[in-house]
Design an enzyme around this catalytic site. Structure first.
Site, PDB file in Angstrom:
ATOM      1  N   HIS A 645       5.667   7.622   2.105  1.00  0.00           N
ATOM      2  CA  HIS A 645       5.250   7.574   0.696  1.00  0.00           C
ATOM      3  C   HIS A 645       3.763   7.929   0.524  1.00  0.00           C
ATOM      4  O   HIS A 645       3.310   8.131  -0.593  1.00  0.00           O
ATOM      5  CB  HIS A 645       5.606   6.224   0.055  1.00  0.00           C
ATOM      6  CG  HIS A 645       4.652   5.107   0.308  1.00  0.00           C
ATOM      7  ND1 HIS A 645       4.886   4.088   1.198  1.00  0.00           N
ATOM      8  CD2 HIS A 645       3.445   4.834  -0.238  1.00  0.00           C
ATOM      9  CE1 HIS A 645       3.877   3.242   1.181  1.00  0.00           C
ATOM     10  NE2 HIS A 645       2.981   3.678   0.315  1.00  0.00           N
ATOM     11  N   ASP A 697      10.968   5.021   5.035  1.00  0.00           N
ATOM     12  CA  ASP A 697       9.568   5.311   4.694  1.00  0.00           C
ATOM     13  C   ASP A 697       8.751   5.492   5.979  1.00  0.00           C
ATOM     14  O   ASP A 697       8.032   4.600   6.421  1.00  0.00           O
ATOM     15  CB  ASP A 697       9.010   4.144   3.850  1.00  0.00           C
ATOM     16  CG  ASP A 697       7.657   4.476   3.245  1.00  0.00           C
ATOM     17  OD1 ASP A 697       7.247   5.653   3.330  1.00  0.00           O
ATOM     18  OD2 ASP A 697       7.017   3.555   2.701  1.00  0.00           O
ATOM     19  N   GLY A 789      -3.239   0.618  -0.002  1.00  0.00           N
ATOM     20  CA  GLY A 789      -4.235   1.192   0.909  1.00  0.00           C
ATOM     21  C   GLY A 789      -3.959   0.821   2.355  1.00  0.00           C
ATOM     22  O   GLY A 789      -4.489   1.423   3.270  1.00  0.00           O
ATOM     23  N   SER A 791      -0.825   0.872   3.343  1.00  0.00           N
ATOM     24  CA  SER A 791       0.412   1.611   3.592  1.00  0.00           C
ATOM     25  C   SER A 791       0.259   2.580   4.754  1.00  0.00           C
ATOM     26  O   SER A 791      -0.785   3.219   4.913  1.00  0.00           O
ATOM     27  CB  SER A 791       0.779   2.434   2.362  1.00  0.00           C
ATOM     28  OG  SER A 791       1.301   1.566   1.412  1.00  0.00           O
ATOM     29  N   GLY A 792       1.320   2.689   5.541  1.00  0.00           N
ATOM     30  CA  GLY A 792       1.306   3.607   6.681  1.00  0.00           C
ATOM     31  C   GLY A 792       0.721   2.952   7.916  1.00  0.00           C
ATOM     32  O   GLY A 792       0.901   3.421   9.032  1.00  0.00           O
TER      33      GLY A 792
HETATM   34  C1  4AZ Z   1       0.931  -0.259  -1.602  1.00  0.00           C
HETATM   35  O1  4AZ Z   1       0.822  -0.106  -2.812  1.00  0.00           O
HETATM   36  C2  4AZ Z   1       1.429  -1.558  -1.103  1.00  0.00           C
HETATM   37  N1  4AZ Z   1       2.361  -6.357  -0.328  1.00  0.00           N
HETATM   38  C3  4AZ Z   1       1.495  -1.798   0.238  1.00  0.00           C
HETATM   39  C4  4AZ Z   1       1.957  -3.008   0.696  1.00  0.00           C
HETATM   40  C5  4AZ Z   1       2.361  -3.962  -0.177  1.00  0.00           C
HETATM   41  C6  4AZ Z   1       2.301  -3.757  -1.523  1.00  0.00           C
HETATM   42  C7  4AZ Z   1       1.831  -2.544  -1.999  1.00  0.00           C
HETATM   43  C8  4AZ Z   1       2.868  -5.274   0.361  1.00  0.00           C
HETATM   44  O2  4AZ Z   1       0.585   0.605  -0.799  1.00  0.00           O
END
Ligand code: 4AZ
Length: 841
Positions: A645, A697, A789, A791-792
């Protein structure tokens, strides 16, 4: 080669007669020779059999005895210490081992030692030598004595005790004081400690032996061969002195010695002899720049030893040394009368010096009380019972504290509190940092909950099922809410955790009244099955929990087996990289150069800032000129793992490899030291990635140039698809994501410890939105989570094998850190085969 006998008679110099056999003579002898050879061969065979039998029954046992004694080696016992000499004026020349003054006094003292040992028959029998290694003001002489015990007398080694040696020396000194002694040398005090014989060095041999003079200006020295590598059998010593009233400060900006302290180590003494009773510290391994080793002596002498015995070469160390006024290390304590402030052990964060005592009196206004919170506490010493703390300690209200503590907070009964610090003669450490503040006893924690330990926590954390105070006081006397289970011990835990096969209450009460019969197995989703389904190599429970922790079912292949390269199946939990060869082709232990962090790290209490090198597989992904956007993890020198994503969005620019920069080895977004920038060659998003559901993902990023692995850049281990990360396991998530929902991104890499959540619970709290390619991790109570932020980035778990494995990829969640809304991660085990197919890893 000659076909005739040809001998030379050396006595008369004549050649002997040479007889050539004619062909006629040869023919009739052929049969005779044949018979002769046959008889000879038969005899030889008989002799060989006889010899073998004789060896087997007569000599074999004796032989194995001798080979056993060959394995034993003589024992070398070394004792070292110091002696205080009386009525001898200190001569500066005594510091020079080549001077006559040194030689004269050393020879005399060595003779005194030898004579002393002769008074004990056991010591006399095995005594070999004594060496005086140095003198210092006072006058103090430093020495070691050696005893060699041959193999046949090894049974007497235990009788060579420190006490025996010391007693012999002390008795001898007493006698000598009353009678006459060598050249009128009087010894008033002597010490002796058992010493590693590798540290017994003769300063006059001069080999890897250095005498240094510490001055106000900082000077440096380094280990031999630095930075290429030290020789495998180094025995090095640095004797450091400073002028009177000064102490010696030594710091190691670079320190990389072999990890196993048995082989290679640095040993530092607050003395000029390797006397254990005055050891400052022993260190090995590698230290990051954020946690340098910094030691200080109590007086104006210090001895540093480097011993190396392993074949693995490491760079060694670089050291800086200087003199500091003795008072600097001993100035501590005093009256603290502000309403809040900070105080630390002497010279913190350097090691505190030996032999220091301080006392702080914290005094606040009469109607207030004092709260002290230690944000770092490390006073560890070998062989100390931390319940007694008989060596170095901090004492508050009659209780002594020592060892390493992750949370220590205390409150006073009055408006004043005394904190004492004591360091004895041996072993020092980093000490402590403490924050104190005045509080109103009528309202100790305005708008917060007051723990019995003295700290304040957010009100919402009371009765949430988690021990936030550290002393459980926030979880006692709780009225459990409707959605909570009331544990036998008075704790409240989410109802969802009842019968999830985790002892959440701590007293087992949440797992007691579960509906299955005694001879039944309860699957993770609550279904009861006959006990026989457990470990029958068939997945009977929907979540596979019946097969998840089976030791072995040889040969049978199931989804839970580890598949060797040669197609063999190993039915053992987490067989890969556990240092045991489970596959006959050892493929389970191949490709295991991963999941380790080279640096030895500081353990600072509290705070979620990661240290440099703590998560060496973490990568920061920057997009165009927007700075950090997503995280990723290093899985090889050419491949990173991240979330789809981050790339598959409505903005097509996100899918273009050249728009991204990857930073490895980073901790601080504003610092570039040791950071490796790589561009992307290719982004491979999972073809089944679903933008609506976040299923699959996962993305693989191919680097345009390989990474060079360093202390701060290392790959994480990928788990086999059969790897089990059980519910309840504590793992870590890291990233530069926002510090709270809608907040700012972090400048320093953040870390958070989160627990793997049971799949059934995960499914319930996400209202059925998780697929088998996802897992939940976090806390149902909220408060700790990944966020935008992150993520990944990786969710990693430390396995018993000593390696870190990546269990998840930060993917999504409903908000961040909300109650009953844990973080959702892509489940790496389920996507493992796709990673292999795309990258060959
Ligand atoms: C995001 O928006 C995101 N609480 C990543 C992790 C989580 C929520 C949002 C987990 O990248």
């Amino acid at each position: 080669m000659h076909s005739a006998r040809y001998e030379y008679d050396s006595r008369n110099g004549n050649h002997e007669r040479i007889d050539f056999l004619t062909s006629k003579e040869k023919v009739p002898s052929k049969r005779k020779v044949g018979i002769l050879i046959g008889v000879l061969v038969a005899l030889l065979i008989l002799a060989a059999v006889a010899a073998f039998l004789v060896w087997l029954f007569v000599f074999k046992d004796a032989d194995s005895e001798t080979s056993l004694s060959k394995q034993l080696s003589p024992s070398v016992r070394v004792f070292s210490g110091q002696m205080k000499l009386v009525d001898i004026p200190y001569d500066q020349n005594l510091e020079d081992t080549d001077s006559n003054a040194f030689e004269d006094l050393a020879v005399n003292l060595q003779a005194i030692l030898e004579e002393s040992y002769k008074k004990d028959p056991l010591l006399a029998k095995y005594y070999t030598t004594s060496v005086v290694t140095a003198f210092s003001e006072g006058v103090t002489a430093y020495y070691w004595s050696q005893f060699d015990i041959p193999v046949e007398n090894l049974e007497i080694v235990p009788r060579f005790s420190e006490e025996r040696v010391l007693q012999t020396l002390e008795n001898s000194i007493k006698e000598q004081r009353s009678v006459l002694n060598h050249k009128n040398i009087k010894i008033s005090k002597i010490t002796a400690s058992a010493t590693d014989s590798r540290m017994a060095r003769n300063p006059r041999a001069n080999e890897c032996f250095y005498r240094l003079e510490a001055e106000e200006t900082v000077k440096t020295f380094s280990s031999p061969g630095y930075p290429t590598g030290y020789p495998p059998t180094s025995r090095c010593q640095w004797q450091i002195r400073a002028s009177q009233d000064n102490a010696i400060s030594v710091s190691f900006p670079f320190f990389h010695i072999e990890d196993d302290c048995h082989d290679d180590f640095v040993f530092i003494y607050d003395s000029l002899s390797p006397d254990d009773s005055q050891a400052i510290t022993e260190k090995c391994g590698q230290r990051p720049p954020s946690n340098p080793l910094e030691v200080v002596s109590s007086g104006n002498i210090m001895l540093i030893n480097l011993i190396t015995d392993s074949d693995v070469q490491r760079p060694g160390f670089e050291a800086k040394y200087s003199s500091i006024p003795i008072s600097k290390g001993k100035t501590c304590g005093g009256v603290l009368s502000e309403s809040k402030g900070v105080f630390t052990s002497p010279l913190h964060p350097s090691f505190y010096p030996p032999s220091v005592d301080c006392k702080w009196t914290i005094k606040v206004s009469t109607e207030m009380k004092v709260r002290v919170k230690f944000t770092m506490f490390r006073m560890k010493e070998p062989g100390v019972d931390t319940r007694v703390c008989h060596k170095d300690y901090v004492e508050i209200a009659g209780t002594k504290y020592c060892g390493e503590m992750s949370s220590l907070a205390l409150t006073s009964d009055t408006n004043s509190l005394d904190v004492s610090f004591h360091s004895d003669k041996s072993y020092t450490d980093k000490g402590f940092r403490a924050e104190y503040s005045a509080y109103d006893p009528a309202d100790p924690c305005p708008n917060r909950f007051a723990c019995n330990s003295g700290i304040c926590i957010a009100k919402e954390l009371k009765c949430d099922g988690w021990n936030d105070c550290g002393d459980m006081s926030d979880e006692l006397k709780c009225q459990c809410e409707k959605d909570q289970f009331s544990c036998g011990n008075g704790l409240c835990k989410p109802r969802l955790w009842v019968c999830d096969r985790n002892n959440d209450c701590g007293d087992g009460s949440d797992e007691k009244q579960c509906s299955c019969e005694e001879n039944e197995w309860r699957c993770g989703n609550g279904v009861c099955l006959p006990q026989e389904v457990v470990c029958d190599s068939k997945k009977d429970c929907e979540d596979g929990s019946d097969e998840a922790s089976c030791k072995t079912s040889p040969g049978i292949c199931s989804d839970f087996s580890f598949k060797c390269k040669n197609k063999e199946c190993v039915n053992k939990v987490n067989a890969e990289c556990d240092r045991v060869d489970d596959c006959s082709d050892s493929s389970d232990e191949a490709s295991c150069d991963c999941g380790t962090r080279p640096y030895k790290l500081n353990r600072i209490v509290g705070g979620q800032n990661a240290e440099l090198g703590e998560w060496p597989w973490q990568v920061s992904l920057h997009f165009q000129t927007n700075g950090h956007v997503c995280g990723a993890s290093i899985i090889s020198d050419r491949w990173l793992l991240s979330a789809s994503h981050c790339f598959v969005t409505s903005d097509l620019a996100n899918r273009v490899a050249s728009n991204w920069q990857t930073y490895s080895g980073m901790q601080d977004q504003y610092k570039q030291d040791g950071v490796q920038l790589r561009l992307l060659k290719r982004i491979i998003s999972h073809p089944d990635y679903n933008q609506m559901t976040f299923d699959y993902d996962i993305a693989l990023l191919e680097l345009s140039a390989p990474l060079e692995f360093t202390n701060t850049i290392q790959p994480i281990c990928l788990p086999a698809s059969s790897h089990v990360f059980p519910a309840g396991m504590s793992c870590w998530v890291t990233g530069w994501g926002v510090l709270r929902e809608g907040g700012r991104k972090a400048q320093l890499l953040q870390k958070a410890s989160v627990k793997i959540i049971n799949d059934t619970v995960c499914n319930m709290v996400t209202e059925g939105q998780v697929t088998s390619r996802m897992l939940c991790s976090g806390f149902l109570a909220g408060g700790v989570d990944a966020c935008q932020g992150d993520s990944g980035g990786p969710l990693v778990c430390f396995e018993e094998s000593g390696k870190w494995f990546q269990a998840g990829i930060v993917s999504w969640g409903e908000g961040c850190a909300r109650r009953n809304k844990p973080g959702v991660y892509s489940r790496v085990t389920k996507l493992r085969e796709w990673i292999r197919k795309e990258t060959g890893i």
